[in-house]
Design an enzyme around this catalytic site. Structure first.
Site, short mmCIF file in Angstrom:
data_model
loop_
_atom_site.label_atom_id
_atom_site.label_comp_id
_atom_site.label_asym_id
_atom_site.label_seq_id
_atom_site.Cartn_x
_atom_site.Cartn_y
_atom_site.Cartn_z
N CYS A 129 -24.11 -49.58 -57.19
CA CYS A 129 -24.69 -49.79 -58.54
C CYS A 129 -23.63 -50.31 -59.50
CB CYS A 129 -25.27 -48.49 -59.08
SG CYS A 129 -26.63 -47.82 -58.11
N ASP A 160 -35.21 -69.55 -108.65
CA ASP A 160 -35.53 -68.39 -107.81
C ASP A 160 -36.71 -68.60 -106.87
OD1 ASP A 160 -37.50 -68.43 -109.86
OD2 ASP A 160 -37.88 -66.29 -109.53
N ASP A 182 -34.18 -72.86 -114.45
CA ASP A 182 -35.62 -72.71 -114.32
C ASP A 182 -36.06 -71.60 -115.28
OD1 ASP A 182 -38.26 -72.84 -113.07
OD2 ASP A 182 -37.73 -70.92 -112.16
#
Length: 794
Positions: A86, A689, A495
């Protein structure tokens, strides 16, 4: 056509600007590769086309020219192994992965130790590979904190410096004999005693300079190591030659320069140690951001509350956060109410109320209520992780002003070697004909004084401290080039909605009785219009009871009509009132007054009778007037851009102190307006934004996104202002000016040391050890000057 990929590689082995310049040139010659190499952060920022060049090839190219690519180590707990087969299978699978240099799986301890390149592979994908072959794994929880790579490196430099100093001090004493005619024991003047002290300094402690010089020269480059190796070797081997001449000739008085080579190496190591210490302070902002993260999380598993490391939280986990605790990851409140201190991210000092359904951000502090939340973003996807990534990338990026220093550094070392050879020839032929020693001393002094370390540190250290200082104040620059360009701005476009104003309509005025407000709010409750939400909120605040609406009709462009408790209710504009023959002449002045002040006024009529006016406005942010005043004081032309009508726009502009208002602009026209301003020869910043601001943010010379806005706007911008505080915009411009001023100071002193020092050394007025001290201190002074940015008042 393949998309370009991006990677950031940690580089080891660089000693000066010539190194970073050499790596950058080599990488940029590769097909489909664009690279920037930063000496201060010791990182390469690389954009490459995966179809033309793989990251593995880029890594090998860096290693081939004599440098290293920083590897990371991770320890995993592995589950499901039953035998040696393993562990062998897992080990083979891991070692085949691109980017894994070594993986060892231990069956007994059920663990895996993996060394990997983080630019090629991450821990999550390694765990996924283990899961794909039938096992399970998770990061091992460390009880003791590991020393970071930088701390180990600093410790190593300190040990080397101490050993070098112990061996060099007796040699320094011999120098004092020459300078002050002191008397010391004869052993100190013995050439073989000096040889025994100088040799380990030259070839054990100083071996790093030979290795660096060889790697650079082998690949056609030259850096600081070349200068140091040449200068100290010349002094050492000439001294050895003089010592050999004493064999069989005890009367011969040798001219020794062992002290020159040893003291030079010690001084250079001292400078490098001080420089490394100072450089570590430039990354404090990043460390502080990392320290904000929660270490553990209280997760509900199988109905029980379990404390686990925050790294093990997965999307969808239910977490409990108690008062005073940090919120571990980003998520949504599903149960409970509280207030959260988000000042570390937004700068907003007032705690934000959180109810079920509202978002919470990892690393913020839960103040006064216990809540349950669902994890929506974990690990590198959280808001804090994104901020850390932006700051890290900005600190690793190059500003255009650095290009000049890079170009000069690339040519500097070969030119200096040429000047040193010329100095030697001039001295031995013209100044002091036939005398080898003074010619050698002058040439060594030239080699040492001219090391371009300070030149390479001048820009990146300032960028690191500047972007870190900005991040501490809630300003995120996405790169050094944006930090530099910001100081060139002379116009700023704002803005209106969500930037100057809060972006959330509020009732500012109401004229009417309680019944009018009750029927008005009850009618508007059925509307989805943003103004309706403001009216409903106003009624709720005034403890008005809502009544059922029998009928409701929206009349586009006019208002609404409703039937409530058997009464006809009309809410809308003049046109709606005129259509129903309702006389409003007596209230026309009040209506015009509201509209002139930028408010949306709606008339109310009940049963055909005028009953009042409600005025709603998107109110301006409290700090907007002060922010705009500060921008004007900085010499910027401030312009407001809005889709509102001229009257409303002018009213808002007047309130905040903006003289130039551009109204009636459609979303798709915003970018065109920015181009028109740029056509006037102005350097323009756009602040916005919303999604509709993204094209204008990209078009502007600098795009500034409000952090409370949409992700699209934030992604499109060059600078992000966290929390929507407008006062951060003038602060961003101030930190840009301060950083560029600091860079120019650094470049002046870096150029000054070299340009003034070379001729002084060449004419023999500078002893090599003094030149070494000056060179070391030049680097330290540049970094120390950069650290002054931490104290800049914004």
């Amino acid at each position: 056509m393949s998309e370009t990929s991006h990677a950031s590689l940690g580089i080891t082995g660089m000693t000066c600007a010539a190194c970073s310049n050499r790596i950058e040139k080599t990488l940029n010659k590769m097909d489909g590769v664009e690279a920037q190499v930063n000496l201060t952060t010791e990182k390469a920022s690389i954009d490459y086309n995966p179809e033309k060049t793989s990251l593995d090839e880029i890594t090998k190219k860096i290693e081939n020219i004599g440098y290293g690519v920083l590897k990371e180590k991770v320890d995993l707990d592995v589950f499901g192994m039953t035998c040696a087969a393993c562990s062998t299978r897992i080990e083979k699978v891991l070692n085949k992965q691109e980017g894994v240099s070594n993986a060892t799986v231990n069956l007994t301890t059920e663990s895996a130790a993996i060394e990997y390149n983080p630019a090629l592979v991450d821990v999550e994908s390694l765990i996924e590979k283990i899961k794909n072959i039938g096992y399970d794994a998770k990061p091992k929880v460390e009880v003791k904190e590991k020393q970071t790579y930088k701390e180990k490196e600093l410790q190593g430099k300190k040990i080397k410096l101490i050993v070098s100093a112990i061996l060099s001090i007796p040699l320094l004493v011999t120098m004092l004999v020459h300078l002050f005619n002191m008397t010391i024991p004869d052993i100190f003047m013995n050439p073989w005693f000096q040889f025994a002290l100088a040799t380990p300094v030259q070839f054990i402690i100083g071996w790093q300079f030979y290795v660096g010089a060889y790697k650079n020269l082998r690949n056609g480059g030259a850096n600081m190591d070349v200068l140091v190796a040449l200068g100290t070797s010349a002094a050492y081997f000439y001294s050895l030659y003089e010592a050999v001449k004493t064999i069989g000739n005890p009367e011969y008085m040798p001219h020794l320069y062992f002290e020159t080579s040893a003291v030079l190496i010690t001084l250079i190591l001292f400078g490098k140690y001080l420089e490394a210490r100072a450089k570590s302070q430039t990354t404090n902002a990043l460390s502080e951001l990392l320290n904000l993260q929660a270490k553990e999380a209280r997760v509900i598993r199988d109905g029980q509350e379990v404390m686990i490391p925050v790294e093990e939280v997965i999307v969808g986990d239910r977490l409990v956060v108690k008062p005073g605790e940090k919120i571990p990851v980003d998520g949504i409140v599903v149960k409970g109410r509280t207030s959260v201190d988000e000042s570390m991210l937004t700068g907003e000092s007032i705690p934000i109320e959180k109810d079920p359904g509202t978002k919470v951000i990892g690393a913020t502090i839960n103040k006064n209520g216990s809540i349950e939340m669902e994890a929506t973003k974990v690990g590198k996807d959280t808001a804090l992780a994104s901020i850390i990534k932006v700051v890290e990338e900005a600190q690793g990026s190059k500003a255009p002003i650095q290009r000049l220093a890079d170009i000069i550094s690339g040519y500097f070392v070969p030119i200096v070697v040429g000047i040193a050879i010329l100095t030697f020839i001039v001295w031995i032929v013209f100044v002091d004909p036939g005398q080898f020693e003074p010619a050698l001393v002058a040439a060594i002094a030239v080699l040492v004084i001219a090391c371009p370390c300070a030149l390479g540190l001048a820009t990146p250290t300032s960028i690191m401290v500047g972007t870190g200082k900005a991040a501490e104040n809630g300003i995120l620059f996405k790169g050094g080039e944006h930090l530099e360009r910001t100081h060139q701005l002379n116009a700023i476009v704002l803005d209106k909605t969500g930037t100057i104003t809060k972006g959330k309509p509020e009732v500012t005025d109401f004229t009417g009785d309680k019944e009018a407000l009750q029927l008005l709010a009850s009618a508007e409750k059925g509307s989805e219009h943003p103004l309706a939400g403001a009216i409903v909120a106003y009624a709720t605040e005034n403890e008005i009871d809502f009544v059922d609406v029998d009928e409701f009709h929206a009349i586009p462009g006019h208002g609404i009509e409703a039937k409530i408790a058997g009464k006809q209710v009309l809410v809308g504009n003049r046109k709606l009132m005129n259509d129903h023959q309702i006389d409003i002449k007596a209230n026309e002045d009040k209506l015009v007054e509201y509209e002139t002040n930028g408010k949306t006024a709606m008339l109310i009529a009940i049963e055909g009778e005028f009953r009042g006016i409600v005025a709603v406005a998107d109110t301006i942010k409290e700090t907007a007037p002060q922010a705009i005043r500060e921008l004007k004081e900085q010499g910027l032309e401030v312009i407001m851009l809005t889709g509102d009508n001229e009257r409303t726009a002018q009213a808002i502009g007047k309130q905040v102190g903006i003289d130039k208002v551009i109204a009636g602009v459609l979303p798709e026209e915003k970018a065109d307006k920015v181009k028109e301003i740029q056509a006037q020869g102005k350097k323009v910043a756009m602040v916005g934004d919303g999604v509709n601001d993204a094209p204008a943010l990209v078009t502007a010379d600098i795009g500034i996104a409000i952090g409370t806005g949409t992700e699209v706007a934030i992604e499109a911008a060059d600078v992000t202002i966290l929390g929507g505080e407008l006062l951060l915009i003038p602060k961003a411009i101030r930190i840009s000016h301060a950083t560029i001023r600091n860079i120019r100071q650094n470049l002046f002193w870096a150029f000054g040391y070299n340009t003034a020092g070379i001729p002084v050394a060449a004419i023999g007025l500078l002893a090599p050890w003094v030149a070494g001290a000056a060179m070391a201190l030049s680097s330290v002074s540049v970094v120390t000057n950069s650290l002054r940015l931490k104290r800049v008042k914004l």
